[in-house]
Design a protein around this motif. Structure first.
Motif, short mmCIF file in Angstrom:
data_model
loop_
_atom_site.label_atom_id
_atom_site.label_comp_id
_atom_site.label_asym_id
_atom_site.label_seq_id
_atom_site.Cartn_x
_atom_site.Cartn_y
_atom_site.Cartn_z
N MET A 170 -3.74 3.80 12.49
CA MET A 170 -5.22 3.55 12.87
C MET A 170 -5.44 2.35 13.07
SD MET A 170 -9.16 5.50 12.31
CE MET A 170 -8.92 6.55 12.72
N PRO A 171 -5.66 0.97 13.80
CA PRO A 171 -5.49 -0.71 13.49
C PRO A 171 -6.80 -0.41 12.71
CG PRO A 171 -6.09 0.44 16.31
CD PRO A 171 -5.91 1.55 15.20
N THR A 172 -7.58 -0.48 12.58
CA THR A 172 -8.71 -1.17 11.79
C THR A 172 -8.99 0.30 10.53
OG1 THR A 172 -9.53 -1.93 14.06
CG2 THR A 172 -10.94 -2.13 11.66
N PRO A 173 -9.10 -0.66 9.64
CA PRO A 173 -9.40 -0.01 8.13
C PRO A 173 -10.28 0.64 7.93
CG PRO A 173 -8.88 -2.41 7.35
CD PRO A 173 -8.39 -1.89 8.88
N VAL A 174 -10.76 1.53 7.71
CA VAL A 174 -12.16 2.72 7.90
C VAL A 174 -12.78 2.23 6.33
CG1 VAL A 174 -13.65 4.52 8.07
CG2 VAL A 174 -12.12 4.34 9.18
N ALA A 175 -13.69 0.90 6.18
CA ALA A 175 -14.24 1.06 5.37
C ALA A 175 -15.52 1.99 4.62
CB ALA A 175 -15.49 -0.94 5.41
N LEU A 176 -15.57 2.16 3.12
CA LEU A 176 -16.43 3.57 2.58
C LEU A 176 -18.13 2.83 2.87
CD1 LEU A 176 -14.57 4.10 -0.75
CD2 LEU A 176 -14.34 5.53 1.47
N VAL A 216 -2.05 5.82 3.61
CA VAL A 216 -1.60 5.07 3.57
C VAL A 216 -3.60 4.31 2.42
CG1 VAL A 216 -2.22 3.36 5.08
CG2 VAL A 216 -1.41 2.31 3.38
N ASN A 217 -2.32 4.64 1.48
CA ASN A 217 -3.91 4.24 0.34
C ASN A 217 -4.47 3.44 0.86
OD1 ASN A 217 -5.33 3.90 -1.66
ND2 ASN A 217 -4.11 5.15 -2.92
N MET A 218 -5.34 2.45 1.23
CA MET A 218 -5.80 1.21 0.88
C MET A 218 -7.83 1.02 0.40
SD MET A 218 -4.93 0.34 4.50
CE MET A 218 -5.63 -0.98 4.85
N SER A 236 0.88 -1.25 0.09
CA SER A 236 0.32 -0.26 0.31
C SER A 236 0.90 0.82 -0.12
CB SER A 236 -1.26 0.12 1.32
OG SER A 236 -2.13 -0.83 1.07
N ILE A 237 0.81 2.01 -0.82
CA ILE A 237 1.42 3.35 -0.82
C ILE A 237 1.42 4.54 0.35
CG2 ILE A 237 2.09 5.50 -2.22
CD1 ILE A 237 0.94 3.17 -4.93
N LEU A 238 1.79 5.01 0.42
CA LEU A 238 1.97 5.52 1.73
C LEU A 238 1.86 7.48 1.43
CD1 LEU A 238 4.92 4.29 4.16
CD2 LEU A 238 2.32 4.63 4.86
N SER A 239 1.35 8.11 2.33
CA SER A 239 1.58 9.47 2.00
C SER A 239 2.44 9.65 3.43
CB SER A 239 0.17 9.88 1.88
OG SER A 239 0.14 11.81 1.55
N LEU A 240 3.62 9.97 3.46
CA LEU A 240 4.57 10.88 5.16
C LEU A 240 4.32 12.06 4.62
CD1 LEU A 240 7.60 8.54 3.82
CD2 LEU A 240 5.74 7.86 5.62
N LYS A 241 3.99 12.40 6.22
CA LYS A 241 4.16 13.52 6.12
C LYS A 241 4.58 13.81 7.21
CE LYS A 241 -0.44 13.73 4.87
NZ LYS A 241 -0.38 14.34 3.29
N GLU A 242 5.24 15.36 7.55
CA GLU A 242 6.53 16.04 8.29
C GLU A 242 6.18 15.29 9.96
OE1 GLU A 242 8.46 20.01 9.56
OE2 GLU A 242 7.39 19.60 7.84
N GLN A 285 -10.83 3.13 2.04
CA GLN A 285 -10.37 5.13 2.13
C GLN A 285 -8.95 5.49 1.06
OE1 GLN A 285 -10.17 7.70 5.63
NE2 GLN A 285 -11.92 6.14 6.44
N ILE A 286 -8.93 6.22 0.58
CA ILE A 286 -7.70 6.38 0.27
C ILE A 286 -6.78 6.93 1.02
CG2 ILE A 286 -6.32 7.19 -1.60
CD1 ILE A 286 -8.82 8.26 -3.57
N ARG A 287 -7.22 7.42 1.84
CA ARG A 287 -6.16 8.30 3.35
C ARG A 287 -6.80 7.48 4.73
NH1 ARG A 287 -8.24 12.51 -0.41
NH2 ARG A 287 -6.07 12.94 -1.41
#
Length: 144
Positions: free
Chosen positions: A136-142, A105-107, A92-98, A129-131
Motif C-alpha cells: 500500500m503506497p501510503t502509510p496509514v496514520a493512526l 511492515v511495522n511503521m 522497518s521490520i517486516l512480517s513476511l507471509k506465505e 500502524q504496526i501492521r
C-alpha cells in the motif's frame, strides 16, 4: 568473527559491520548487537543478531512509502550520537507471509542506526500502524 545464521549458515563478519543496540530491541532485551545482511535477489535485508540466530527481515521504509516521516527525539539523537541526516539509516521490520501480498511492515517502530557511531535503537512512534500492508503506497496514520 564467525556467526551462525538461519538464512546464510555460518558466515564471517568483521567488527565494523556490527551495530550496537545498548537497549536491545523491544521484546529481545539481550540481543544487543546486529549486522545488516542484504538478501540476494530480494529487496529485503536481514537484521541478524551476532549472538544468536534471531533475525528480522527489514526494508528501507522510504523506498516504499514516500510520505513516511517522523522526528527523531533529541534524547535518541544524543544517545546515538547523530550529527546529521547523512549518517542515519532507517529500517522497518517486516512480517513476511506465505502469500507475499499479505506481508506487512511495522511503521510504528522504525529501527534507527547511526552508521558513523554504529549505534542503533528501535524507536516507538505513536503515529503509524504496526501492521501496514507493504504494497500500500501510503502509510496509514493512526486516528487520534
Amino acid at each position: 568473527m564467525k556467526i551462525s545464521t538461519l538464512l546464510f549458515g555460518e558466515i564471517e563478519i568483521n567488527k565494523e559491520q556490527i551495530i550496537d543496540f545498548p537497549s536491545g530491541i523491544p521484546g529481545f532485551p539481550k540481543e544487543n548487537q546486529f549486522v545488516f545482511l542484504p538478501i540476494p535477489d530480494t529487496p529485503f535485508t536481514s537484521m541478524q543478531s551476532v549472538s544468536s540466530e534471531v533475525h528480522f527481515f527489514v526494508i528501507n521504509p522510504f523506498e516504499y512509502f514516500k510520505d513516511y516521516e517522523f522526528d527523531i527525539p533529541d534524547p535518541v539523537i544524543e544517545m546515538l550520537g547523530i550529527d546529521g541526516p547523512e549518517t542515519v539509516a532507517t529500517w522497518s521490520i517486516l512480517s513476511l507471509k506465505e502469500n507475499l501480498a499479505d506481508s506487512t511492515v511495522n511503521m510504528q517502530a522504525p529501527v534507527i542506526v547511526n552508521t558513523g557511531s554504529r549505534k542503533g535503537k528501535q524507536l516507538v512512534l505513536n503515529q503509524y500502524q504496526i501492521r501496514q500492508p507493504i504494497f500500500m503506497p501510503t502509510p496509514v496514520a493512526l486516528q487520534g
